[in-house]
Design a protein around this motif. Sequence first.
Motif, PDB file in Angstrom:
ATOM      1  N   VAL A 162      -1.341   4.815   4.442  1.00  0.00           N
ATOM      2  CA  VAL A 162      -2.518   4.269   5.104  1.00  0.00           C
ATOM      3  C   VAL A 162      -2.756   5.053   6.390  1.00  0.00           C
TER       4      VAL A 162
ATOM      5  N   ASP B 226      -9.325  -1.005   3.765  1.00  0.00           N
ATOM      6  CA  ASP B 226      -8.954  -1.202   2.358  1.00  0.00           C
ATOM      7  C   ASP B 226      -7.911  -2.306   2.224  1.00  0.00           C
TER       8      ASP B 226
ATOM      9  N   LEU C 136      -5.594   5.834   2.194  1.00  0.00           N
ATOM     10  CA  LEU C 136      -6.082   4.465   2.355  1.00  0.00           C
ATOM     11  C   LEU C 136      -6.473   4.210   3.809  1.00  0.00           C
TER      12      LEU C 136
ATOM     13  N   PRO D   6       0.811  -1.215   0.000  1.00  0.00           N
ATOM     14  CA  PRO D   6       0.000   0.000   0.000  1.00  0.00           C
ATOM     15  C   PRO D   6       0.850   1.273   0.000  1.00  0.00           C
TER      16      PRO D   6
END
Length: 223
Positions: free
Chosen positions: A180, A197, A193, A177
């Motif tokens: 986040v 997710d 994010l 990712p």
Amino acid sequence: MTKTLLITGASSGIGEATARAAAENGWNVALLARSEDKLNTLAGDIGDAALALPCDVTDRDALNAAIAKAVDHFGGLDAVFANAGKGVDNPGVEKGDPEEWHDMIHLNILAVLYTAHAAIPHLRKTKGTFVVTGSKAGRDHMQGSIYSATKWFVQGFAGNLAEEMREWGGRCTVITPGMVDTAFFDEAKPTKLQPRDIADAVVFALGQRDTSCVREIHLMPND
């Protein structure tokens, strides 16, 4: 028969969200982290499908014991999410703190290796899946970032492990990712994010048919 997922770094953020998402999708979840109070609260929220196993995953003996307890309690292990990780307060090399590097490398690299080493014999029995938290930082070069370098290791290791597990029908997925919204950052990032997710990406990887292995899921914020 209900499948079992073991999660490291399960007490908050991505790990907690994944535990909840997996349980919602019918999985048992074995929860590993150092924070006993948070793990017990999470396990209480999930119910009988959860088992709290407080331990420091950089301690091989404690980790091995926790995995053994999970297998004994649930009867086996179908998947592992090696999620525990950390950054440093002082980025860069010249002004970095080697003591911080030491602790981060032990968690971001060695704990992943320890987790795989202890779990693979159990996953082999179920042709299971090993999922690991990487990062966009493990796909890009970031000025002087030792954290990024640890995630480059994770990226390479995940691919190598996928090839090893493929020999007996197992699978390995790295989740990479971008930013986040977790306690990793000092300030909330509500437009980035969200832990759920990432959790949904893990559940997607775990839900693949036997003919498919999702080797990497790369997620980025949409703003």
